[in-house]
Design a protein around this motif. Structure first.
Motif, PDB file in Angstrom:
ATOM      1  N   MET A 140       0.838  -1.211   0.000  1.00 37.92           N
ATOM      2  CA  MET A 140       0.000   0.000   0.000  1.00 37.92           C
ATOM      3  C   MET A 140       0.866   1.252   0.000  1.00 37.92           C
ATOM      4  SD  MET A 140      -3.079   0.913  -0.099  1.00 37.92           S
ATOM      5  CE  MET A 140      -3.551   2.612  -0.294  1.00 37.92           C
ATOM      6  N   ALA A 186       2.425   6.733  -6.733  1.00 37.95           N
ATOM      7  CA  ALA A 186       1.430   7.698  -7.189  1.00 37.95           C
ATOM      8  C   ALA A 186       1.943   9.113  -6.979  1.00 37.95           C
ATOM      9  CB  ALA A 186       0.120   7.496  -6.440  1.00 37.95           C
ATOM     10  N   ALA A 187       2.546   9.325  -5.812  1.00 42.64           N
ATOM     11  CA  ALA A 187       3.066  10.646  -5.502  1.00 42.64           C
ATOM     12  C   ALA A 187       4.138  11.037  -6.509  1.00 42.64           C
ATOM     13  CB  ALA A 187       3.644  10.665  -4.091  1.00 42.64           C
ATOM     14  N   ILE A 193       2.644  11.989  -9.849  1.00 48.23           N
ATOM     15  CA  ILE A 193       2.031  13.315  -9.847  1.00 48.23           C
ATOM     16  C   ILE A 193       3.097  14.399  -9.868  1.00 48.23           C
ATOM     17  CG2 ILE A 193       0.716  14.912  -8.403  1.00 48.23           C
ATOM     18  CD1 ILE A 193      -1.079  12.540  -7.710  1.00 48.23           C
ATOM     19  N   LEU A 194       4.179  14.134  -9.123  1.00 49.64           N
ATOM     20  CA  LEU A 194       5.282  15.077  -9.068  1.00 49.64           C
ATOM     21  C   LEU A 194       5.850  15.280 -10.470  1.00 49.64           C
ATOM     22  CD1 LEU A 194       6.793  16.573  -6.814  1.00 49.64           C
ATOM     23  CD2 LEU A 194       8.564  14.839  -6.974  1.00 49.64           C
ATOM     24  N   SER A 253       3.478  17.429 -12.688  1.00 40.27           N
ATOM     25  CA  SER A 253       3.288  18.844 -12.446  1.00 40.27           C
ATOM     26  C   SER A 253       4.568  19.636 -12.649  1.00 40.27           C
ATOM     27  CB  SER A 253       2.729  19.069 -11.037  1.00 40.27           C
ATOM     28  OG  SER A 253       3.532  18.389 -10.127  1.00 40.27           O
ATOM     29  N   LYS A 258      -3.907  24.743 -18.375  1.00 42.31           N
ATOM     30  CA  LYS A 258      -5.089  24.242 -17.671  1.00 42.31           C
ATOM     31  C   LYS A 258      -6.064  25.398 -17.444  1.00 42.31           C
ATOM     32  CE  LYS A 258      -3.044  25.020 -13.154  1.00 42.31           C
ATOM     33  NZ  LYS A 258      -2.695  24.600 -11.845  1.00 42.31           N
ATOM     34  N   ASP A 259      -7.210  25.066 -16.906  1.00 48.40           N
ATOM     35  CA  ASP A 259      -8.225  26.096 -16.704  1.00 48.40           C
ATOM     36  C   ASP A 259      -7.754  27.159 -15.722  1.00 48.40           C
ATOM     37  OD1 ASP A 259      -9.736  24.658 -18.377  1.00 48.40           O
ATOM     38  OD2 ASP A 259     -11.261  24.042 -16.924  1.00 48.40           O
TER      39      ASP A 259
END
Lengths: 150, 317, 507
Positions: free
Chosen positions: B1, B8-9, B12-13, B16, B26-27
């Motif tokens: 886990m 996942a972290a 994402i890093l 971005s 992006k918006d």
């Protein structure tokens, strides 16, 4: 007997609060308003609150129980406090790791702490609930959830 | 886990940090300091309705309300200066510091552009015995504090606008503050106040339907949607610098220049969108464009106009 | 005349089935938004306005009205099941809804709530369709003194929701009133009790307070109780209460629905106040007032009928005068203007093609609500049988996200948690929290209108008794308190007698 003591203490506390409010509210009298200025309402309420709490003290001293008081279960109380602490950590963590990850971790942790031990249930629930909430809020309603500093 | 979490972290890093792509990728968020569905909010939503056509991404309106707009404007000031957060700023920004509510002023922002200026309208109920501003002023002068004047809240543009009139012509009104435009209008319709100071566009429908009489507009020119309503000067009560309500767009300080330029042009395009123009015309809103420099000049003047007026109604702190 | 227009409007709606689909979507989305704590009907409408841009105006509006109706109804589901009102309007429903669901009759509670919402909503919609102009005139009679008197009348309901001790109920309400004075005072421009914190300048925001008082406090209680009793699987129970019971509740529903519609039509009152007033009135006139607070069916029917009746009522001043009746209709007003229609007297002259479909749509919304509600109720009611070790964390999470999402503010989350802790201890010391809530709703209305009236009358206090409507409400308030007090004494006597009797039997 114990319930009287609690009523007595709350009554005294509330009396003090209403006094403090009454005095503090004198600061609000602004220029250019009529005699019922911004301080009037808080002070009027503070007076009433003082009277009501005095009534509570009186009843407690005379031994009338106003209502039965629920006892606090110690183990349960500790459990609730720990969960609250987890929530506070969660809110702070959200700013760093973002909503999605923090939420999964939070749900997992709280469910585990409250006694759910089946890994598969924990994982599936945490993931699906976080995704559904993220979906509803962020995608559908376009409410910006914290992204974290990553 | 734990491993999955780390992975996942990391993913994402990686995503971005690849932010060398063209702006905007992006918006964009538009922070509106007033609640959803209100006047300012509706204008903001109408403005960004066709954003995608003009700048290639959507602009999402986010309402951060509270504290007379201070919370929302403060959030814009504190936002990450990456150009993805634009803030709507409104009249209150001219008064916060003067009224001692907050240290926030227009100097805390990089101004993008002015959107609109609205002027106050003074109206009476259709059944009122008065038909002109002069009649009201004569009566008010002869009977101090007899004329009750409803307005939308202490320190709001309409309050100050009417107060300036009273100060200038030495007339005492009995000011009755309401909490916003809607309750002020219903008090006027119900005859609970003699006179109401609101944004003139707020009474457009009622005026057209003959439910209220708009006696004067506190502006230098007549309002195109109210060709029959005289200005204060025309009604015989000249005011040199009327208090105007305004709305504009601003960025937090230190947004990179190229992004700022992009947003400046992008929002100008949305501002010129015929659909937005049509909407504003329908609701009686006068659009006024000023670029950053002109906007700043306007706000500096506004502070000078407001100081004596706020002082006169006892709101300076 | 208007009947004819209404029929025509129904025809237009039915001729294009996609309109019905939008109503269905709106109501369903509304129920979902409504039952999530923190997402109110107001927010639901505001956030979905952009979706309606691409729709023809009437269909867009039908969808938004669906959200309004569904949202107000949906709030009661979470109020009944988890004692956390999804919307403020459902705060009165939980008083009897939750006890009923604790007894394993969640299905019945939701069923009654749904039927009551339908009945009340339909009455509201009919009143709106046939009496809008007259009702709007009535609403305008309310000036500052009338609003003050009405607020006092509303506050007199505290006597109905105080639980075991009237004194403690009064103290709770006074604390609530004090809380409402925090923040910027719009009448004088003075900040009060803000301690230079800008987050407090807007006052204690209502939604975080609501989530704290009910949501978080309940979560803490649930966790504590987990330690004491292992979870018992409660039965959902039958969903549709026997027809006889529903029929006996119909008068309550009809009365509360019309009261709700009239209350809602006074600009600035709205659904939440309507619900409390109806609850108090139902308790006052009930044959079995002692059952209120213990799971009385009337106690669910009255507020539910009233808050949905108020939806129709609140639309009236918005459509006829351009003055919104409450927060949701303010948003709808914005939506109408975006679609190019300025609500106000001219709308009725120039755009009957919009006005009557709105009326017809409102009636249809109620029908759809009944169908969706009853078919979904069983599903909803089953939620409480989820393992508490899973359900409680999820509710906790929803409350956190809900208090955040109102203003995207962590300050609000902290505030809600703090209030939650306080409310938990208040519950332990038997201080009822509902009076605090009522005070939060009515406090600003009472204070501002009192001062406004006195500015108007230039400090002459007689203004409150010389104006007929104001005087009438003040008298009503006195009657309410007096009869409430007598009833309270009576219930205490009955309880005491029963206690001694049972002791005798045991002995």
């Amino acid at each position: 007997m114990k319930s009287n003591r609690i009523d007595l203490l709350t009554g005294i506390g509330l009396c003090l609060i209403s006094l403090a409010v009454f005095i503090y509210a004198f600061e609000f009298s602004g220029r250019g308003v009529n005699s019922y200025g911004p301080n009037f309402f808080p002070q009027a309420i503070a007076c009433l609150l003082f009277l009501a709490s005095a009534g509570l003290i009186y009843q407690a001293l005379k031994g009338h129980t106003t209502a039965s008081i629920e006892s606090i279960n110690k183990a349960g109380f500790i459990k609730a406090s720990v969960t609250l602490a987890l929530a506070i950590i969660y809110v702070f963590a959200m700013n760093f790791v973002g909503f999605f990850i923090a939420t999964i971790a939070f749900l997992y942790a709280v469910m585990f702490y409250l006694g759910q031990r089946k890994q598969i249930v924990l994982t599936i629930t945490a993931l699906s609930v976080a995704s559904v909430i993220y979906g509803i809020f962020s995608v559908f309603l376009k409410i910006p959830l914290p992204e974290g500093i990553l | 886990m734990k491993k999955t979490l780390c992975l996942a972290a990391a993913a994402i890093l990686a995503f971005s940090s690849s932010s060398f792509a063209a702006f905007p990728e992006k918006d964009i968020t538009l922070v509106v300091p007033w609640s959803a569905g209100g006047g300012t909010d509706t204008i903001a939503r109408a403005l960004v309705k066709n954003a995608k056509q003009h700048i290639g991404v959507n602009v999402n309106v986010v309402n951060k309300t509270g504290g007379q707009g201070i919370v929302g404007m403060g959030a814009t000031k504190m936002a990450r200066p990456d150009g993805y957060t634009v803030g709507l700023i409104t009249f209150g920004l001219s008064t916060y510091k003067l009224m001692g509510l907050s240290q926030l002023t227009y100097r805390d922002f990089d101004l993008l552009q002015l959107l609109n200026q609205s002027s106050a309208g003074l109206s009476v109920n259709a059944d009122s015995k008065w038909n002109s501003l002069d009649e009201v002023m004569q009566h008010a002068k002869a009977n101090p504090r007899d004329v009750s004047l409803g307005h939308t809240g202490a320190g709001v543009a309409w309050h100050l606008s009417a107060a300036a009139l009273g100060v200038m012509y030495d007339t005492e009104f009995n000011f009755i503050p309401f909490d916003g435009g809607a309750p002020t209008r219903s008090a006027l319709l119900g005859g609970h106040v003699d006179l109401a100071a609101t944004g003139i566009d707020e009474v457009k429908q009622l005026h057209e339907a003959g439910e209220v009489k708009v006696l004067a507009v506190n502006a230098l020119q007549r309002h195109p949607a109210f060709p029959d309503v005289p200005t204060l000067a025309e009604a015989g009560y000249k005011i040199d610098a009327p208090v105007l309500d305004w709305r504009g767009l601003a960025l937090p300080k230190n947004v990179p220049a190229d992004r700022k330029q992009f947003l400046k042009e992008g929002f100008k395009k949305m501002f010129d969108d015929p659909e937005f123009r049509k909407y504003c015309e329908d609701v009686g809103l006068i659009l006024v464009y000023e670029d950053s420099a002109g906007f700043e000049q306007f706000l500096a003047n506004m502070e000078e106009v407001l100081t004596p007026t706020l002082d006169a109604v006892g709101l300076i702190r | 005349m208007s009947f004819f227009y209404l029929l025509e409007a129904f025809q237009t709606i039915f001729s294009d089935l996609s309109s019905l689909l939008f109503i269905l979507m709106g109501v369903t989305a509304g129920i979902m938004v409504g039952c999530l704590p923190g997402l109110t009907a107001t927010m639901g409408c505001a956030l979905l306005i952009p979706f309606t841009f691409s729709l023809p105006p009437v269909q867009g509006l039908l969808m938004l009205m669906g959200i309004f109706t569904g949202g107000i109804y949906g709030g009661s589901i979470s109020a009944i099941l988890i004692r956390t009102p999804g919307t403020p309007a459902a705060a009165a429903t939980l008083l009897d809804g939750h006890p009923l669901s604790m007894r394993g009759e969640a299905g019945k509670a939701i069923g009654i709530g749904t039927i009551a919402s339908f009945v009340g909503g339909t009455i509201g919609a009919l009143i709106m369709a046939f009496m809008a102009p007259q009702i709007a005139k009535f609403g305008l009679l309310f000036g500052p003194p009338e609003f003050f008197a009405l607020a006092i009348f509303g506050l007199s309901m505290i006597i109905s929701i105080s639980g075991e001790s009237l004194l403690k109920g009064a103290i709770a309400a006074l604390i609530g009133l004090l809380i409402t004075t925090i923040g910027f005072d719009p009448l004088s421009g003075v900040p009060r009790f803000t301690f230079n914190n800008e987050n407090l300048l807007g006052g204690i925001t209502f939604i975080p307070a609501l989530i704290g008082m009910f949501g978080f406090a309940q979560v803490f209680r649930n966790i504590e109780r987990m330690e004491l009793v292992p979870q018992v699987k409660s039965k959902v129970g039958r969903l549709l209460p026997p027809f006889k019971e529903v029929r006996s509740l119909l008068p309550t529903m009809a009365k509360s629905g019309s009261m709700g519609a009239v209350t809602g039509s006074v600009p600035g009152l709205g659904c939440d106040i309507a619900a409390f007033i109806a609850y108090g009135e139902a308790k006052r006139t009930s044959k079995t007032p002692e059952k209120f607070g213990q799971g009385s069916l009337e106690g669910i029917a009255a507020p539910e009928a009233a808050n949905n009746g108020a939806t129709g009522g609140a639309m009236i001043p918005m459509l006829t005068l351009g003055v919104p009746g409450d927060a949701v209709t303010a948003v709808l007003l914005g939506a109408l203007t975006i679609h190019g229609f300025q609500p106000g007297p001219l709308l009725f002259r120039d755009h009957l093609d919009v006005v009557y479909p709105i009326f017809a749509g409102m009636i249809l919304c109620q029908l759809v609500l009944l169908i969706v509600g009853l078919s979904g109720a069983r599903l909803f009611a089953k939620l409480i049988n989820i393992d508490t070790r899973i359900l409680t964390p999820v509710i906790f999470l929803l409350c956190i996200v809900g208090s955040y999402s109102m203003r995207f503010s962590f300050f609000d989350v902290g505030l809600a948690l703090t209030i939650g802790v306080i409310a938990y201890f208040m519950g332990k010391a038997k201080f009822p929290v509902s009076p605090v809530l009522l005070a939060l709703i009515l406090g600003p209305m009472a204070e501002q209108n009192m001062r406004r009236s006195l500015m108007y009358s230039q400090d002459d206090l007689s203004i409150f008794v010389t104006r007929p409507i104001s005087a009438a409400f003040l008298i009503l308030a006195v009657i309410m308190v007096y009869s409430g007090y007598r009833r309270f004494k009576k219930i205490k006597e009955i309880e005491a007698r029963m206690q001694t009797e049972s002791q005798h039997q045991e002995g």
